[in-house]
Design a protein around this motif. Sequence first.
Motif: not given
Lengths: 417, 183, 997, 100
Positions: A302-304, D56, D51, D74, D54, A258, D77
Motif C-alpha cells: 500500500y502507498t504510505s 483507496e 500525504k 498515509t 487517502h 510506497y 497508516d
Amino acid sequence: MTHFSALSLIKNALSGQKNWEPQWPDSEPKAEYDVIIVGAGGHGLGAAYYLAKEHGITNVAVIDKGWLGGGNTGRNTTIIRSNYLYDESAKLYDHALDLWDGLSQELNYNVMYSQRGVLMLAHNVHDVQSFQRHVHANRLNGVDNVWLSAEEAKEFCPPLDISPTARYPVVGAALQRRAGTARHDAVAWGYARGAAARGVDIIQNCPVTAIRRGPDGRVTGVETAKGFIGAKKVAVSAAGHTSVVMDTAGVRMPLESYPLQALVSEPIKPIFPCVVMSNSVHAYISQSDKGELVIGSGTDQYTSYSQRGGLPLIEHTVAAICEIFPIFNRMRMLRKWGGIVDVTPDRSAILGKTPVPGLYVNCGWGTGGFKATPGAAHTLAWTVAKDDPHPANAPFTLERFSTGRLIDEAAAAAVAH
Amino acid sequence: MTVLTHAFTPGPIVASGQVKLTLMAPVARFSLRLRAANIPAVSKAIGVDLATTVGVRAANGTTESICLGPDEWLIIAKPDDADTVTKVCADVYASATHSLTEVSAREVTVRIEGERASELLTIGCPRDIDSIPVGGGCRTVIDGVTVVLWRDAEQSFRMDIWRSFALHIIDLLCTGCKEFAAE
Amino acid sequence: MSSFRVSGRGRVDHTQPIQFTFDGKKIKGFKGDTIASALLANGIHLMGRSFKYHRPRGAVTAGSEEPNALVGTRRGPGRFEPNTRATVQEIWDGLQVNSQNRYPSLSFDIGAINDKAYMLFSAGFYYKTFMWPKSFWDKVYEPFIRAAAGLGVSPTEPDPDHYASRYLHTDVLIIGAGPAGLAAALTAARAGSQVTLVDENPEAGGSLLSEPSAVIEDVPAWDWVAKTVAELKELGVKVMTRTTAIGYYHQNMVGLCEKLTDHLASPDAETPRERMWRVRAKQVVLAQGALEKPLVFDGNDRPGVMLAGSAQTYINRYGVRVGNKAVIVTSHDSAWYAAFDLADAGTTIAAIVDTRSEPNADLIAEATKRGIRIMAGHTVTGTEGRLRVKSVRVNPVTGSTVGQAEIIGCDCLLMSGGWTPSLHLFSHTKGTLKWDDERQTFLPDHKAEECEIAGAGRGLWGIEAVLNDGAEMGAAVAKSLGKKAKAASYGVANDRSGTGVSHKELPTDLDAGKARAFVDYQNDVTAKDLRLAVREGMRSIEHVKRYTTNGMATDQGKMSNINGLNIASDALGVPQPKVGLTTFRPPYTPTTFGAFCGYHKGSHFEVTRKTPIDSWAEENGAAYEPVSLWRRAWYFPKDGEDMHAAVSRECLATRASVGIFDASTLGKIEVVGPDSVEFMNRMYTNPWTKLAPGRARYGLLLGDDGFIRDDGVIGRLADDRFHVTTTTGGAARVLNMMEDYLQTEWPDLDVWLTSTTEQWATIALNGPNARKVLEPFVEGLDMSDEAFPHMSVAECRVGGFPARLFRISFTGEVGFEVNVPAHAGRALWEMLFEAGKKYDICPYGTETMHVLRAEKGYIIVGQDTDGTVTPHDAGLSWAIGKMKPDFVGKRGLARPDLVAEGRKQLIGLLTEDGKTKLEEGAQIVLDPNQPKPMKMVGHVTSSYHSDAAGRPIAMALLEDGFNRMGETIYIPMPDRVIKATVTGTVFYDPEGERLKL
Amino acid sequence: MLLIHCPYCNQTLPELEFTYAGEAHIARPADPSSVSDEEWRDFLFIRTNVKGPHYERWRHFHGCGRYFNAVRDTVSDRFLITYKTDDPRPELSKLLEKSK
C-alpha cells in the motif's frame, strides 16, 4: 574549501583535528535565486553542483524540509548498475555510471564507489530469456553485462547455493562488472560541499509549502516555512514527496509513494564479494565496508508516507536471502528501516520540463534512484540551465503517459531495483 | 505418521495426544453465487436457509452451507446428492438467477482435532481463531494460502485447501504437531 | 572455584557446575551463568577487541545492551554464530566460545596498531583520503578497510536447526517482567484481562533480581517475584521468558523472538531453535526499564571498567565479584548501592568518586559506615592498564577548574552516568518524545498506538514508585478494555531510590584533543570525534551519527546515543531537543535471520504446486521446470537423452501419431449468469455474442492501456456459462482483474466468476491419431468432424468420468483437451496412455509444447509479448471485435504511440544458413557494421530447432516488421554476426490441413 | 501489519487477508471512445498520492473476495473508515471530526 588529502589529514591529526572547517554552511534564504531546487538529496544537491560548475549558474538554493541527504539518499542499499533493458534506460544509467567513475576525485570526497560487480540471478527459463535479452542489448549499447553459468556465478560469489534441488535453483546469472556500491551519505555530503564551495545556498529544515506562479503561469518562487523565496526557475527533486509539492503548482503526477524496506546484519569479516540481486525471490544483498550484509526488500503493497513497513515483507526477504545463501541463516539482523519511494506506472523516472514554464521535475525513480544520482543530477542541471533536456533524459518525459510511449522496465520483467 | 501423496487417500495423517489430522473423504462441493433477492427461492430449492452473514453456516441433514461473502455460499453435500443439487438449482434458475459451479474436486479437506487444535492453526493463520464461533467458519489464509475453515467444535476444525496447496499446508501442520510433541 | 565467586550468592545453581571453552581454554561456571559472568568469576575481563582500533575490551554491562563482549559461539557442525553477546548467552556443557576481531590472539592483536595511529583515524577520515591513485580504491584501500572491520566471521555451513512461528492474539501484552511489568500484569490479570508477559531474560524479575535486599509488602523481593509469577500463571497469564520484543508494528502488532534451545546442552531435535511470535494485542504496556549510561572520560573502555549497575547485577544475580579492588565513579546515587553490595561481599572499594559536590547524606553515612573513601566533587580523567584497568586518575573539580590528579590503584572501575528510559519500542511506533530538562532525558509524549509506558520508562526511579506505576498502568489498560480494575498500592522497604545529574564528557586537566573518551565503545567513537563532526558542519544528530558511526554498532546506540546527543548539543550550543534524537529501529536486539524465516526454509520457502498427473511424470522420469508456483514436466528424457534429443523425439512422435500432455496448470474460470456474454464482450477483445453454445474461441485480454495481458481458449457451454482458460501464470491475475471490473465498474451485471483451475485435470491429446486414442473412452458425444469440429466444446463422459471435452489445438495437429475432475486426472491419463501405446503415444512436456506451437506461430504471452505489445503488434488484429462499442483496452489502443507506424511487430526469422539457432533475447540490427551504441530494432522472443520445418525457426519483435517481409536483418553475437530473413510466423502447415480429421 | 475492517464481513481482520487495490473513486469513463488522450491518461495513471487521508481500495482477497473503499491516513497508516463500494464517498471533514 579545504582540499582533502592524506597530507591534510596528517596535518590536522597533528594539530588535534581542531582546524577543519565546516564542509558546507547552513544558509539562510536570500530573497531571490536564479534557480531553486526543492529537495536536498543526492539528486538535488548534485544538480546544484553541476549548475554551478558546468553552467555557471551559482545563484542557486537547495531547500529541504529536513536535513540534507536525510531521505532516500541515506536510506537505500547503495547499489549502482546500468544494465537496464531499454536503450533509453541504459543510456541514462550508463551516463550516471560514467560519472560515478571518478566522482571521488571530481568532488575531492571519497564516495567509495566500489566496482564489485552486480550479479542478477536467473532461476527459471523465463529469467534466462529476460536476462539474455538484457545481456545482448547491453552489449550492443556498449554497456558491460555478461552471462554466467551457475558454476561461474558461484565462482564469482562463493556463498551462493547453486544446488539444483533448491526451491529457486540458480540456472545462470547476468554480471555487470563495472557495477557495484558506493557510500550513500558521502554522495550527498560530497555534492553539498562542492556546491556550497561554488556559492550554492543549502537551506535545511525549511519545508516548501507551495510553488508560486505568476499571472503568465510562469514560476515565480516558492513559499516556505521561512517565507516566500523568489526564483526564476524551480526544479522539484523531492522523491516520495514530489506529488505533494507539484500539486501546489497545479501539476498532477502519475506517481505513487510506497514504503520500501531494507535491513543490515551484524557486521562480519569479508565474506560477500559483490552485489547479488534476485528478481524472482525479490531480494538483493551486498556487504558494506563496515562488514554488514546490506539487504534490500520489495515495497509494501500500500502507498504510505509512514516509513514504517510491515513485518511479513521483511520475513519474506530474509527467507529469500537464506534460500539463496543458506549459510547466513544464523546471522542476525541488526536493524531495518523504511524509505518512501515514488513509483511511476512504467517504473521509469520522469526527468524534464513540465507544462508550467520554469518548473522542472525529477522524480519517479522508484527503487533505482541512488544509482542514477550523478546522471540525474547532471541531466537535471542541463535541462534547467538550457530549458531543454539533455539527450540522455529526453525520453523521460511526463508526456509519455498520454501518448503511451512508456519505457516499461517493469513489464519487461526486470523489477527495477 | 502417514506420508500423504497427491492421491489424497482419505484417512489419518498424524495423531498425537494433542492433535489429530485426518484427510476426509470427498464430498460434493458447490460455489453458489446470487443476489439477495433470490436467496429465499434458492434456499427453498436446496432445502437450506442460506445465511446472510459472512461466516454463518446452515445445514439440513447432510447438506451444509456457509456464507463466504455477501453473494457467495459454499454448499456441501453427499457425493450422491451432487446431481440433485445441480438439478434443483437449475429448476429455479429462470426465476431466481444465480451461479452454481461444482468445485468438488478443487479442494481436499483435513480434519484438525484435539486439545490443541486451535493452537495448531496459529502457526500459520493470522486471524484470531478464537473469533470463529463453534458452528461457524470463514474463508481465511494460512501461510499465504486461501482456505475455508469450519469450526465444528471448540477443538475440531475442517479445513478445505486447494489441491495443489494441500500438501504444503498439511506438511506445515504436521511440523506443528511435532513441535507440540517435543514440548 | 575462583575467589571471585561468592559462595551461596546469586541465582546461579552452585550445585550444577558447567564446563565450556573460551578460545580453547576450559572454563567452569554454574548453571544460570552467562558466558560473561562465568568468565568474570574466573577473573577474566578481557573478552573482545573493538571495531576500529582493536582496543582490548571487557564486558561493560550485564545485559543485552552489551557493546564489547561479543564472541563467536559454536555447537558442533553448522551451528556457529558470530557476535553473540557474552552477557546474554547462557552457558551449557560443551559450549565453544571464541573471541573475535583479533589476530593472532586476544591478548596480542596485530590490529591494535590502528590504535597507535588513532589521530589519523578521526571521524570521517575515509571520506578525505584513499582517493589517489584512483585504481587503488578497489584493489588496495577497500580490501584493507574491509579486512580490518567486521567483528566476527560468517558461518560457512548451512544451518541444521529449524525455526518456528506463531500468531498470538491477546488482550494485554506486557513487555518487560521487572517490577513495573509484574505489577501491571498482576493488576490487569486480576481484573480479568487476558495477559501475555514477556521478558528477554531467562527468568522474570528484571531489576528485582539485582535487588535481593528489597522487601515488597513484607516479602523479600525474590520471594515476591516467585509468588507473583505463580499467581500470574494461576490467573492464566502467558509468561514468556528468553523472549525479546523485537519490533512494535502497526496497530499493536509486536514481534517477539523466543529463544528455545540456545541455553540447552542437548536440545530435542524437534524443538525449534527460535520461534517468532507475531502478537496482536488490544493493549500494550511497555515496561522495559532503563539503561545505565556510561561516563565519558579518557580510558573509559579498558577491561575492568564497567557500569556500576552491572557490577551489582553480577554480584547479586550471579554471585560474582567483578574485582578485588574497585573504584566507583558516578553522577548518580545508584552506583553507591553497587559499591555497598560489593563491599559487603568482600571487594575493597578504594573510593567512591562522585562528580556532585554534595551527594546524599544517607549514602555518605552508609559509605562511611563501611569505611569507604568518598571523593565528592571529583572526576576521573584517565585510567591505566593494558589488558585490564590497574589505576584510575582522579581529580577534584571546582566550578570549571580541574585540580591536581591523584592516581588510585584498582582492578575494576565501576561507573554510572545515570539512567536512560528504554523507549526503543515506543520509538518504533512513531510515538513522540519530549525532552525532560530535570532528568536530562527524553520521555514519552504523544502515543501513536494503544499502549502505556510504565515504570522507569517514564523516568521513575525506585522500586516502590515503579511497582505502583506498573499497577496504575495495568489498571489503565484493563479499564480501557472495559474491565473494572483497581491498582494495588505497594510499600517497599529497603528501597533504593535516588537521583543524579547528567554529563557530557567529564572535565579534564589534560589535553582534551588527546583524550580517548569513548562514547560508542564498539565503533570506537570518542567525544572528540563527535565534536569534530560538529566542527565540520554536521548539525543534526542524524548527520553526526552517520559521520562518526556513533550509535550504529550492534547495541544500536543503547550505550552511546544519549551521551552522543549531550556532547553534540554542547558542541553546537543548542539544547538537546534541537539537535534531535535518532530513530530507534527494529529489531530491539540483533535477531537471527532464521527466526524471521520461520518455516520458510528449503522446500517450504514457497509452495511447489503439483498437478494431479505430476506423480505420473515423476515416476516416468520427467525433467521439470518451474512455471510460477507450479512445477511442470519439461520433457521426458529416455536413457541417455539430453533435452534436445528428447524434445526432438517428442515433437516427431506427436506430429507422426499422438502425444499426450498435462495441461492442468492452465487457469480456468467459470463465468456464469444471464449477463455472462455481455461481461465477456467487455473483458475480452473478441466478439462473443454470436459464439454458439458448444463452440470455443481464442480469447485475448488486454489491459486498459491497450497492451496484451493474457490469452486462452474460451468455450461457451451454455447461453449463460463460459469456461474460460488463462495462461498458467496469469490465472490469479486474470480472475482478480475480472473481479475488479465486475465489482467496481459493472456491479449491475448479473454474472459471477468462480475459479475452477484446480477442479479440473486437463489432458491434451494431439496428433493425427489423437481421436483414435480418445474416442473409445468418450460417451455421449458424436466425435465426427461434422458434429464436433475444430473449436468445439462438449460436456460428456470420458473414461467413465464426467468431462468437459474441447477440440482445440495448440500444436497444429488434431487436438483434444479433456477436462475431468482433478481426482480422476491420473486415472484417465493412465487409461489413455495404455490405450495409446498401440499408436506409440508419446508423453511430452512444456518444451515440446513450446516448439510445436512456435512451428504454428502461436504466441506465448510473456515470452513473445512483454507488456508493451498490442494485438496488432502480435499479429492478432483478427481477434478484435471491431464492432464492439468498448472492451477493456479499446481506448488505450487508440493512443498516439500505439497506432504509430513502425512499432515492433511479431514476425518469423529464418537464419540464412538454415542451421544456426538464434539465441532467445538476441538483439536485431539493420546495420551490423555500425559502432556501439548500436541502433537495435528488435529482439528474438522464441527460438527452437524445428524438425517439422527441418531447420531452426524463430519469432522476433521487429520494428516495422510486417513491412520487412523477406528482408535480411542481422543479429550481432559476441563472436560473429548472424544473418536472418524476415518471414511470417507460421512455419508448418500454413493452410491448417492437419487440423482436419 | 495493518488491521482492516471489512465492511462486508463486518469484522476487523489482519492485513494478510487483504490486497491493496489503488486509489478509489477513479471511475472508468462511461464512454471511453469519447475522451481525450489526456483524460484517458488521467484515468489510467494520474493519482493524488496524497500525504494524509487517502481514498483507496482494498480487496478482502482471502476472505469474502469483495473490493471495498477506505480512507487511510498515509502518514500514520491509520484507517479513518472503510465502506462498501456502492456507498457514497464520505466527506473528509466529517471523518476527521469523528476521529478526534
